[in-house]
Design a protein around this motif. Structure first.
Motif, mmCIF file in Angstrom:
data_model
loop_
_atom_site.group_PDB
_atom_site.id
_atom_site.type_symbol
_atom_site.label_atom_id
_atom_site.label_comp_id
_atom_site.label_asym_id
_atom_site.label_seq_id
_atom_site.Cartn_x
_atom_site.Cartn_y
_atom_site.Cartn_z
ATOM 1 N N ILE A 294 3.657 9.202 -0.118
ATOM 2 C CA ILE A 294 4.637 8.673 0.786
ATOM 3 C C ILE A 294 3.951 8.861 2.224
ATOM 4 O O ILE A 294 3.361 9.700 2.756
ATOM 5 N N GLY A 295 3.912 7.645 2.749
ATOM 6 C CA GLY A 295 3.430 7.542 4.092
ATOM 7 C C GLY A 295 4.635 6.369 4.581
ATOM 8 O O GLY A 295 4.151 5.465 4.020
ATOM 9 N N TYR A 296 3.904 6.305 5.911
ATOM 10 C CA TYR A 296 3.553 4.705 6.493
ATOM 11 C C TYR A 296 3.609 3.610 5.330
ATOM 12 O O TYR A 296 2.454 3.549 5.272
ATOM 13 N N SER A 297 3.475 2.579 5.815
ATOM 14 C CA SER A 297 3.322 1.564 5.417
ATOM 15 C C SER A 297 2.775 0.658 6.745
ATOM 16 O O SER A 297 2.259 0.034 7.640
ATOM 17 N N LEU A 298 1.154 1.055 6.380
ATOM 18 C CA LEU A 298 -0.280 0.601 7.582
ATOM 19 C C LEU A 298 -0.949 -0.408 6.899
ATOM 20 O O LEU A 298 -2.049 -0.488 7.561
ATOM 21 N N PHE A 299 -1.605 0.174 5.297
ATOM 22 C CA PHE A 299 -2.572 -0.836 4.993
ATOM 23 C C PHE A 299 -2.087 -1.844 4.071
ATOM 24 O O PHE A 299 -1.162 -1.884 3.416
ATOM 25 N N SER A 300 -2.713 -2.946 4.056
ATOM 26 C CA SER A 300 -2.393 -4.034 2.928
ATOM 27 C C SER A 300 -2.661 -3.570 1.512
ATOM 28 O O SER A 300 -3.299 -3.055 1.496
ATOM 29 N N GLU A 301 -1.618 -4.618 0.372
ATOM 30 C CA GLU A 301 -1.841 -3.758 -0.474
ATOM 31 C C GLU A 301 -4.140 -5.085 -1.154
ATOM 32 O O GLU A 301 -4.620 -4.482 -1.665
ATOM 33 N N GLN A 302 -4.249 -6.231 -0.448
ATOM 34 C CA GLN A 302 -5.294 -6.895 -0.580
ATOM 35 C C GLN A 302 -6.543 -5.673 -0.046
ATOM 36 O O GLN A 302 -7.575 -5.887 -0.833
ATOM 37 N N LEU A 303 -6.411 -4.904 1.363
ATOM 38 C CA LEU A 303 -7.478 -4.110 1.744
ATOM 39 C C LEU A 303 -7.832 -2.886 0.260
ATOM 40 O O LEU A 303 -8.677 -2.344 0.357
ATOM 41 N N ARG A 304 -6.541 -2.346 -0.192
ATOM 42 C CA ARG A 304 -6.645 -1.338 -0.401
ATOM 43 C C ARG A 304 -7.538 -1.818 -2.175
ATOM 44 O O ARG A 304 -8.106 -1.072 -2.567
ATOM 45 N N GLU A 305 -7.402 -3.176 -2.557
ATOM 46 C CA GLU A 305 -7.525 -3.080 -3.565
ATOM 47 C C GLU A 305 -9.723 -3.609 -3.057
ATOM 48 O O GLU A 305 -10.173 -3.106 -4.071
#
Length: 374
Positions: free
Chosen positions: A77-88
């Motif tokens: 659970i956390g603020y939405s700070l990073f995109s899915e593309q970046l995480r991948e």
């Protein structure tokens, strides 16, 4: 060996846990995540949430909040700070921490320390602005994000404009901090989690034959791995050719040390071994659990650990081994002293006994190896 009474007790405890989980819906990976869900007044919603990553599912202080559920467990659970593309593109536990930690400090949860004291004692530092600037920086799509691991001791997450750093957050690679837990909780949760893990053999991986080293005996091949502080403790694995000339992990009575190494590190060898874990806890207390051998291996590998094996001693077919499960991204290792009867290899069945020191901080590794004395 576990007595019948202890086995029955563990079975009852696990049944009660599983029944309670079924009634309550989704569980939480840590106590902190459950406290955060309560503070967000979102427990009822998260209890029945299917598996998945939900970006912006919730809002707090007009900022979107991400929730992740995996195998009926709320894992983030956390603020939405990073995109899915970046995480991948860059998988790192640093992303979850940078999202969860500011949200936790913003939420009206009961805490013994002020926000300023949290930051100071946790060793969390910001450059280019205060913590509140994170939302504006993260929303700027012209900034490039990168994660730097500083000698396995600290992470720095950078937001860059060309060669200029616009914002950064720096924090220790410390399991308690990254996971949002403490020693008492991690000791309490570990063995029950292992008991629920899959014991299915992992899918066999076929190595690149160009990487294999032929032994002087010519009967088998070594896939070189890495050493862990000492050359004798390494991640080598061992292969042979079958009747069709295909490579397979070896497990036989001719090459016992190599077979034990494969059994304890890969999770790919089918077997019927039970593992009796005696976990050393704070204050020289112990917890004991008996599981399938592959349950422990799968649990560690699925949590990002790298396995390393070393043979300490072998007498009359009984091997004393060191099994290290190292998670460099989270800053800890599980150290397991294993007693393995190698005469059981013909049937791949028996009881393996082990003493476990769990979640050892990397900074304490030298003291660990002072004991091993290979």
């Amino acid at each position: 060996m576990l007595g019948r009474r202890h086995i029955i007790l563990w079975a009852l405890v696990l049944t009660m846990l599983q029944t309670g989980q079924a009634m309550a819906g989704n569980r939480y990976r840590t106590d902190l995540l459950q406290r955060m869900a309560t503070a967000l007044q979102a427990e009822a919603q998260l209890d029945t949430l299917p598996e998945g990553r939900y970006v912006g599912l919730l809002q707090y202080k007009a900022h979107p909040v991400t929730v992740v559920v995996a195998d009926s467990v709320v894992t983030h659970i956390g603020y939405s700070l990073f995109s899915e593309q970046l995480r991948e593109a860059m998988s790192s536990p640093a992303f979850d921490f940078v999202e969860r930690y500011p949200l936790f400090l913003d939420l009206p949860v009961q805490r013994e320390r002020s926000v300023a004291r949290h930051l100071d004692e946790d060793g969390v530092f910001f450059r280019g602005g205060k913590m509140d600037a994170l939302h504006q920086v993260a929303a700027d799509t012209t900034l490039a994000v990168s994660v730097e691991n500083l000698n396995g001791k600290r992470y720095t997450v950078h937001w860059m404009k060309g060669d200029e750093e616009r914002f950064a957050i720096n924090f220790p690679i410390d399991y308690n901090l990254l996971a949002g837990t403490d020693m008492e909780e991690r000791e309490r949760r570990l063995l029950p989690e292992v008991a629920q893990w899959s014991a299915e053999p992992r899918m066999a991986e076929v190595p690149d034959s160009a990487r294999l080293k032929t032994t002087w005996q010519g009967r088998y091949f070594i896939l070189p791995g890495e050493k862990f502080y000492l050359p004798q403790i390494n991640s080598d694995s061992y292969y042979e050719r079958d009747e069709r000339d295909s490579l397979r992990l070896l497990c036989n009575t001719r090459l016992m040390k190599e077979s034990v190494a494969n059994l304890l590190t890969t999770g790919q060898v089918e077997n019927d071994y039970d593992l009796e874990i005696r976990m050393v806890k704070y204050g020289f207390k112990y917890d004991t659990l008996q599981v399938r051998l592959n349950q422990w291996i799968n649990y560690c590998l699925d949590h990002g650990c790298k396995p390393y094996f070393g043979l300490i001693d072998e007498t009359d077919g009984v091997a004393k081994c060191e099994l290290i499960m190292w998670n460099p991204d989270m800053g800890y290792l599980h150290s397991m002293r294993v007693v393995f009867d190698m005469l059981t290899l013909s049937e791949r069945k028996g009881l393996v006994q082990a003493r476990l020191n769990a979640f050892v901080e990397i900074s304490k590794v030298q003291y660990l190896f002072d004991e091993i004395k290979l």
